[in-house]
Design a protein around this motif. Sequence first.
Motif, short mmCIF file in Angstrom:
data_model
loop_
_atom_site.label_atom_id
_atom_site.label_comp_id
_atom_site.label_asym_id
_atom_site.label_seq_id
_atom_site.Cartn_x
_atom_site.Cartn_y
_atom_site.Cartn_z
N TYR A 71 -1.04 6.12 -6.54
CA TYR A 71 -2.05 7.10 -6.11
C TYR A 71 -1.54 8.54 -6.24
CZ TYR A 71 -4.33 2.99 -4.04
OH TYR A 71 -4.91 1.77 -3.83
N ARG A 98 1.27 0.84 -4.28
CA ARG A 98 0.00 1.52 -4.56
C ARG A 98 0.14 3.02 -4.30
NH1 ARG A 98 -2.19 -3.17 -2.16
NH2 ARG A 98 -3.08 -4.50 -3.76
N ASP A 118 0.83 -1.22 0.00
CA ASP A 118 0.00 0.00 0.00
C ASP A 118 0.86 1.26 0.00
OD1 ASP A 118 -2.33 -1.39 -0.07
OD2 ASP A 118 -2.85 -1.09 2.04
#
Length: 301
Positions: free
Chosen positions: A131, A127, A123
């Motif tokens: 983002y 990710r 994350d």
Amino acid sequence: MAEISFDGRVAIVTGAGGGLGRTYALDLARRGAKVVVNDLGGSVDGQGGSDAAAQKVVDEIKSAGGEAVPNYDSVSTPEGGENIVKTAVDAFGKVDIVINNAGILRDKSFAKMTWEDLDLVLDVHLRGAFYVSQPAFKVMKENNYGRFVFTSSNSGIFGNFGQANYGAAKLGLVGLSNVLAIEGAKANILSNCIAPVARTRMTEELLGDFAKVLDPEGVTPMVVFLASEQCTFTHETFSAAGGRYARIFIGLCKGWYGGKDTHPTAEDVLDHIDEIENQDGYIVPNNSGDELGQLLGLLSG
Ligand SMILES: NC(=O)c1ccc[n+]([C@@H]2O[C@H](COP(=O)([O-])OP(=O)(O)OC[C@H]3O[C@@H](n4cnc5c(N)ncnc54)[C@H](O)[C@@H]3O)[C@@H](O)[C@H]2O)c1
């Protein structure tokens, strides 16, 4: 020697409240960039959060005469990524440079790694870079200019015990950067990776005595160069550590081909494994088409 200036440029540095990111933010600001200093301000293993880390670096930049604004969002959610880019656009009107640097560690040997260790690391590193980079990419495309620097690691590129989650995320970033380099080319958006080694809170215990010669400032010049107008490289990865900078690449060897209308077996692979492994005459593809082109030439005789 041509001076590298960032006058008129706007940079986002994620995880810039300490360690390596702080040095990038300080040097970019010193050279005239307006900087968004993003940092969640949590622990090395991704717990907690505080505004203090980002704010302190903003204060440092301002007291040296530079321009900066803090952002305290986590990179690890789409909303956080959007808001980091919005912070740059609201404060400075655009985004020219994104240095994806925020990171945490959850080291465990593979058999002991939990799914929480995997999710948290993916994350933040992988990710999180998506983002932040996607909304920034859209702004850069409109302005026909952009520079991305992604923070990979030798732990992913070469492998390291106890870092399956981290290594996978870090090599994933090379994949993301390579595709952005290809998709961004027409809009003058360049994308590169670094694999740093430096003494920070993340590594000082791991590096032992070696830490002494690995100042974070020994990494900074490569990142600042890759973020600059003078940089024309894209789709590259560089090792940066202790003042030594070196290209890292993924090469494709010539390999072995049995010839048209042959039907190779596993035994043929065994018999020719030395040729398959031989590094003489390798190429460094710039995209998947370079491999297919080489293959097409060979297969079509
Ligand atoms: N230090 C090294 O030798 C080394 C080696 C290879 C890769 N790296 C990578 O370099 C980057 C910087 O690491 P460092 O060594 O400076 O460590 P560091 O812990 O000093 O810096 C990482 C920063 O990221 C911030 N951060 C963590 N999670 C965040 C989130 N979700 N959103 C926003 N900010 C967040 C932290 O608060 C911290 O300030 C990391 O991506 C790390 O994996 C470092």
